[in-house]
Design a protein around this motif. Sequence first.
Motif, PDB file in Angstrom:
ATOM      1  N   ASP A  90       1.196  -1.315   0.107  1.00  0.00           N
ATOM      2  CA  ASP A  90       0.269  -0.052  -0.525  1.00  0.00           C
ATOM      3  C   ASP A  90       0.923   1.200  -0.303  1.00  0.00           C
ATOM      4  O   ASP A  90       0.375   2.603  -0.562  1.00  0.00           O
ATOM      5  CB  ASP A  90      -0.487  -0.058   1.201  1.00  0.00           C
ATOM      6  CG  ASP A  90      -1.779  -0.712   1.015  1.00  0.00           C
ATOM      7  OD1 ASP A  90      -2.699  -1.551  -0.026  1.00  0.00           O
ATOM      8  OD2 ASP A  90      -1.980  -1.450   2.079  1.00  0.00           O
ATOM      9  N   VAL A  91       1.920   1.303   0.551  1.00  0.00           N
ATOM     10  CA  VAL A  91       2.688   2.672   1.069  1.00  0.00           C
ATOM     11  C   VAL A  91       3.394   2.532  -0.129  1.00  0.00           C
ATOM     12  O   VAL A  91       3.538   3.550  -1.543  1.00  0.00           O
ATOM     13  CB  VAL A  91       4.237   2.378   2.082  1.00  0.00           C
ATOM     14  CG1 VAL A  91       5.160   3.530   1.580  1.00  0.00           C
ATOM     15  CG2 VAL A  91       3.391   2.165   3.294  1.00  0.00           C
ATOM     16  N   ALA A  92       3.906   1.931  -1.255  1.00  0.00           N
ATOM     17  CA  ALA A  92       4.867   1.695  -2.749  1.00  0.00           C
ATOM     18  C   ALA A  92       3.509   2.376  -3.261  1.00  0.00           C
ATOM     19  O   ALA A  92       3.970   3.220  -4.510  1.00  0.00           O
ATOM     20  CB  ALA A  92       4.946   0.422  -3.060  1.00  0.00           C
ATOM     21  N   ARG A  93       2.430   1.932  -3.492  1.00  0.00           N
ATOM     22  CA  ARG A  93       1.269   2.462  -4.419  1.00  0.00           C
ATOM     23  C   ARG A  93       1.728   3.473  -4.114  1.00  0.00           C
ATOM     24  O   ARG A  93       1.506   4.542  -5.335  1.00  0.00           O
ATOM     25  CB  ARG A  93       0.163   1.256  -4.494  1.00  0.00           C
ATOM     26  CG  ARG A  93      -0.094   0.040  -5.083  1.00  0.00           C
ATOM     27  CD  ARG A  93      -1.186   0.200  -4.964  1.00  0.00           C
ATOM     28  NE  ARG A  93      -1.672  -0.095  -3.974  1.00  0.00           N
ATOM     29  CZ  ARG A  93      -1.863  -1.538  -2.948  1.00  0.00           C
ATOM     30  NH1 ARG A  93      -1.366  -2.682  -3.800  1.00  0.00           N
ATOM     31  NH2 ARG A  93      -2.461  -2.009  -1.882  1.00  0.00           N
ATOM     32  N   GLU A  94       1.245   4.152  -2.628  1.00  0.00           N
ATOM     33  CA  GLU A  94       0.570   5.422  -2.092  1.00  0.00           C
ATOM     34  C   GLU A  94       1.893   6.475  -3.136  1.00  0.00           C
ATOM     35  O   GLU A  94       2.096   7.630  -3.389  1.00  0.00           O
ATOM     36  CB  GLU A  94       0.473   5.144  -0.782  1.00  0.00           C
ATOM     37  CG  GLU A  94       0.599   7.208  -0.331  1.00  0.00           C
ATOM     38  CD  GLU A  94      -1.555   7.122  -0.934  1.00  0.00           C
ATOM     39  OE1 GLU A  94      -1.288   8.757  -0.493  1.00  0.00           O
ATOM     40  OE2 GLU A  94      -2.340   7.177  -0.863  1.00  0.00           O
ATOM     41  N   ALA A  95       3.221   6.327  -2.893  1.00  0.00           N
ATOM     42  CA  ALA A  95       4.518   6.839  -3.242  1.00  0.00           C
ATOM     43  C   ALA A  95       4.479   6.866  -4.050  1.00  0.00           C
ATOM     44  O   ALA A  95       5.921   7.238  -4.776  1.00  0.00           O
ATOM     45  CB  ALA A  95       5.516   6.565  -1.978  1.00  0.00           C
ATOM     46  N   VAL A 153      10.134   0.566  -1.104  1.00  0.00           N
ATOM     47  CA  VAL A 153       9.574   0.942   0.890  1.00  0.00           C
ATOM     48  C   VAL A 153      10.885   0.138   1.834  1.00  0.00           C
ATOM     49  O   VAL A 153      11.046   1.034   3.101  1.00  0.00           O
ATOM     50  CB  VAL A 153       8.489   1.184   0.778  1.00  0.00           C
ATOM     51  CG1 VAL A 153       7.103   0.942   2.045  1.00  0.00           C
ATOM     52  CG2 VAL A 153       7.798   1.080  -0.323  1.00  0.00           C
ATOM     53  N   SER A 154      11.641  -0.772   1.794  1.00  0.00           N
ATOM     54  CA  SER A 154      11.754  -1.211   2.447  1.00  0.00           C
ATOM     55  C   SER A 154      13.109  -1.236   3.130  1.00  0.00           C
ATOM     56  O   SER A 154      13.781  -0.938   4.025  1.00  0.00           O
ATOM     57  CB  SER A 154      12.075  -3.771   1.988  1.00  0.00           C
ATOM     58  OG  SER A 154      12.690  -3.687   2.342  1.00  0.00           O
ATOM     59  N   TYR A 155      14.358  -0.279   2.098  1.00  0.00           N
ATOM     60  CA  TYR A 155      14.797  -0.096   2.036  1.00  0.00           C
ATOM     61  C   TYR A 155      15.264   1.703   2.780  1.00  0.00           C
ATOM     62  O   TYR A 155      15.848   1.810   3.888  1.00  0.00           O
ATOM     63  CB  TYR A 155      15.984   0.534   1.106  1.00  0.00           C
ATOM     64  CG  TYR A 155      16.056  -1.116  -0.274  1.00  0.00           C
ATOM     65  CD1 TYR A 155      16.397  -1.817   0.146  1.00  0.00           C
ATOM     66  CD2 TYR A 155      16.079  -0.725  -1.296  1.00  0.00           C
ATOM     67  CE1 TYR A 155      17.133  -3.420  -0.522  1.00  0.00           C
ATOM     68  CE2 TYR A 155      15.953  -1.612  -2.329  1.00  0.00           C
ATOM     69  CZ  TYR A 155      16.939  -3.080  -1.882  1.00  0.00           C
ATOM     70  OH  TYR A 155      17.059  -3.531  -2.131  1.00  0.00           O
ATOM     71  N   VAL A 156      13.562   1.960   2.983  1.00  0.00           N
ATOM     72  CA  VAL A 156      13.404   3.515   3.573  1.00  0.00           C
ATOM     73  C   VAL A 156      13.069   3.268   4.843  1.00  0.00           C
ATOM     74  O   VAL A 156      14.573   3.750   5.617  1.00  0.00           O
ATOM     75  CB  VAL A 156      12.905   4.389   2.533  1.00  0.00           C
ATOM     76  CG1 VAL A 156      12.378   5.888   3.138  1.00  0.00           C
ATOM     77  CG2 VAL A 156      13.081   4.433   1.483  1.00  0.00           C
ATOM     78  N   TYR A 203       1.482   3.352   8.602  1.00  0.00           N
ATOM     79  CA  TYR A 203       2.015   1.777   8.646  1.00  0.00           C
ATOM     80  C   TYR A 203       3.188   1.445   9.246  1.00  0.00           C
ATOM     81  O   TYR A 203       3.731   2.353   9.386  1.00  0.00           O
ATOM     82  CB  TYR A 203       2.485   2.164   6.847  1.00  0.00           C
ATOM     83  CG  TYR A 203       3.221   0.244   6.815  1.00  0.00           C
ATOM     84  CD1 TYR A 203       3.284  -0.522   6.623  1.00  0.00           C
ATOM     85  CD2 TYR A 203       5.255   0.841   6.764  1.00  0.00           C
ATOM     86  CE1 TYR A 203       3.661  -1.615   6.575  1.00  0.00           C
ATOM     87  CE2 TYR A 203       6.077  -0.405   6.496  1.00  0.00           C
ATOM     88  CZ  TYR A 203       5.239  -1.171   6.369  1.00  0.00           C
ATOM     89  OH  TYR A 203       6.013  -2.860   5.783  1.00  0.00           O
ATOM     90  N   ALA A 204       3.584   0.694  10.271  1.00  0.00           N
ATOM     91  CA  ALA A 204       4.552   0.137  10.858  1.00  0.00           C
ATOM     92  C   ALA A 204       5.415  -1.127   9.990  1.00  0.00           C
ATOM     93  O   ALA A 204       4.404  -1.911  10.131  1.00  0.00           O
ATOM     94  CB  ALA A 204       4.857   0.526  12.362  1.00  0.00           C
ATOM     95  N   PRO A 205       6.374  -0.704   9.950  1.00  0.00           N
ATOM     96  CA  PRO A 205       6.932  -1.960   9.889  1.00  0.00           C
ATOM     97  C   PRO A 205       6.896  -3.327  10.591  1.00  0.00           C
ATOM     98  O   PRO A 205       6.508  -2.961  11.846  1.00  0.00           O
ATOM     99  CB  PRO A 205       8.502  -2.370   9.715  1.00  0.00           C
ATOM    100  CG  PRO A 205       8.855  -0.346   9.354  1.00  0.00           C
ATOM    101  CD  PRO A 205       7.498  -0.234  10.063  1.00  0.00           C
ATOM    102  N   SER A 206       6.090  -4.574  10.131  1.00  0.00           N
ATOM    103  CA  SER A 206       5.654  -6.148  11.344  1.00  0.00           C
ATOM    104  C   SER A 206       7.737  -6.451  11.737  1.00  0.00           C
ATOM    105  O   SER A 206       8.244  -6.336  11.504  1.00  0.00           O
ATOM    106  CB  SER A 206       5.386  -7.061  10.478  1.00  0.00           C
ATOM    107  OG  SER A 206       5.638  -7.844  11.464  1.00  0.00           O
ATOM    108  N   GLY A 239       8.546  -9.323  10.174  1.00  0.00           N
ATOM    109  CA  GLY A 239       8.798  -9.373   9.308  1.00  0.00           C
ATOM    110  C   GLY A 239      10.105  -9.525   9.380  1.00  0.00           C
ATOM    111  O   GLY A 239      11.517  -9.672   8.859  1.00  0.00           O
ATOM    112  N   ARG A 240      10.701  -7.902  10.056  1.00  0.00           N
ATOM    113  CA  ARG A 240      12.084  -7.791  10.311  1.00  0.00           C
ATOM    114  C   ARG A 240      12.892  -8.316  11.055  1.00  0.00           C
ATOM    115  O   ARG A 240      13.937  -8.528  10.159  1.00  0.00           O
ATOM    116  CB  ARG A 240      11.843  -6.405  11.450  1.00  0.00           C
ATOM    117  CG  ARG A 240      11.521  -5.160  10.430  1.00  0.00           C
ATOM    118  CD  ARG A 240      10.988  -3.592  11.679  1.00  0.00           C
ATOM    119  NE  ARG A 240      12.710  -3.354  11.919  1.00  0.00           N
ATOM    120  CZ  ARG A 240      13.019  -2.595  12.788  1.00  0.00           C
ATOM    121  NH1 ARG A 240      11.997  -1.846  13.479  1.00  0.00           N
ATOM    122  NH2 ARG A 240      13.822  -2.187  13.111  1.00  0.00           N
ATOM    123  N   ALA A 241      11.844  -9.627  12.015  1.00  0.00           N
ATOM    124  CA  ALA A 241      13.470  -9.738  12.754  1.00  0.00           C
ATOM    125  C   ALA A 241      13.811 -11.728  11.968  1.00  0.00           C
ATOM    126  O   ALA A 241      14.723 -12.005  11.716  1.00  0.00           O
ATOM    127  CB  ALA A 241      12.308 -11.152  13.940  1.00  0.00           C
TER     128      ALA A 241
END
Length: 329
Positions: free
Chosen positions: A10-15, A22-25, A51-54, A57-59
């Motif tokens: 969703d963030v990728a589409r919005e931006a 998105v992941s890199y940022v 949005y906040a990263p999971s 997922g980060r782990a």
Amino acid sequence: MSTRRATSADVAREAGVSRATVSYVLNDAPGERIAPQTRERVLAAAARLGYAPSLAGRALANGRSDIVLLAMPDVPSGELTPRFVDAVTRSLAAQGLTLVVHFDVPAAPRLPRLAAMLSVRAVVSLFPLSEPDASGLRRLGVPVLPAGTDGDGLAVAALSLRQGRMQAEHLIGRGHTGLAYARPADPRLAPFADPRHEGVRLACAEGMLAAPVPFTVPEDAAGAVTAVRALLADAPGVTAVCAYNDEVAFAVLHGLRELGVDVPGRIAVIGVDGIPLSAYSCPPLSTVAVAPGAAARHLARAAIAHLSGEPAAPVPADEILHLVPRATT
């Protein structure tokens, strides 16, 4: 109205960027050169969408999380507890780590289960863990940082014993030869109260004095008066009281005041913790103050050193504990 949680897609589409960008940022990936305008666009889109990263997922992506779990026992929280937790949180955050506090109350998940759920980086405990918890964390491969061992200077038992010694040494230095130890009524506080009592006893033994007279101080005002009255009747040679902490010292002072006993002329009183209110009691309370910020900084340094495979520097007790003499002694 939809309650679906926003995703990185969703963030990728919005931006108007790729999910990889998105992941890199959002994960501040090292070595990735993202244009400042693109970074700002991604951050703005994430903020708009909430949005906040999971964490999970980060782990998975990093092989570990940035969470450090602080294990706290099921004991009543004193005035210093939130100050200590706040200081640890800030000290670890400065090292890129996030603190989560686990209180070992009956309804809470067991420590290994919570550690697995959060994919924690490590567990810190100021007390020795139970064998089921310790073995469960070993099976998960979660390191337990050595803040509960006597060798690191932050162990609760070692610090508590030192607090009791400092109380008694101060009173003995003032010429007192008959000491009492005021215990809290809640049995869950024994891990703190017992070593403090032992510290008072050791100081008395080294000074060739009789062992301190123990007595329990109830939490209600009337019970405190009754406990103090019984102490004066049963141990007339007592001239000073080492209280478990400042709150118990306040209760003892209340009992002495209600009975018309002069402080410190007839009975001196000293507490532990150095909470702000200790300066405002009547008379102002002498105490062995604890510096939660200093303790937290040492704990954070020990945690970082352990995670880096380096030895932790010893913790001088005089950086954490210091005597504050006031009118009650």
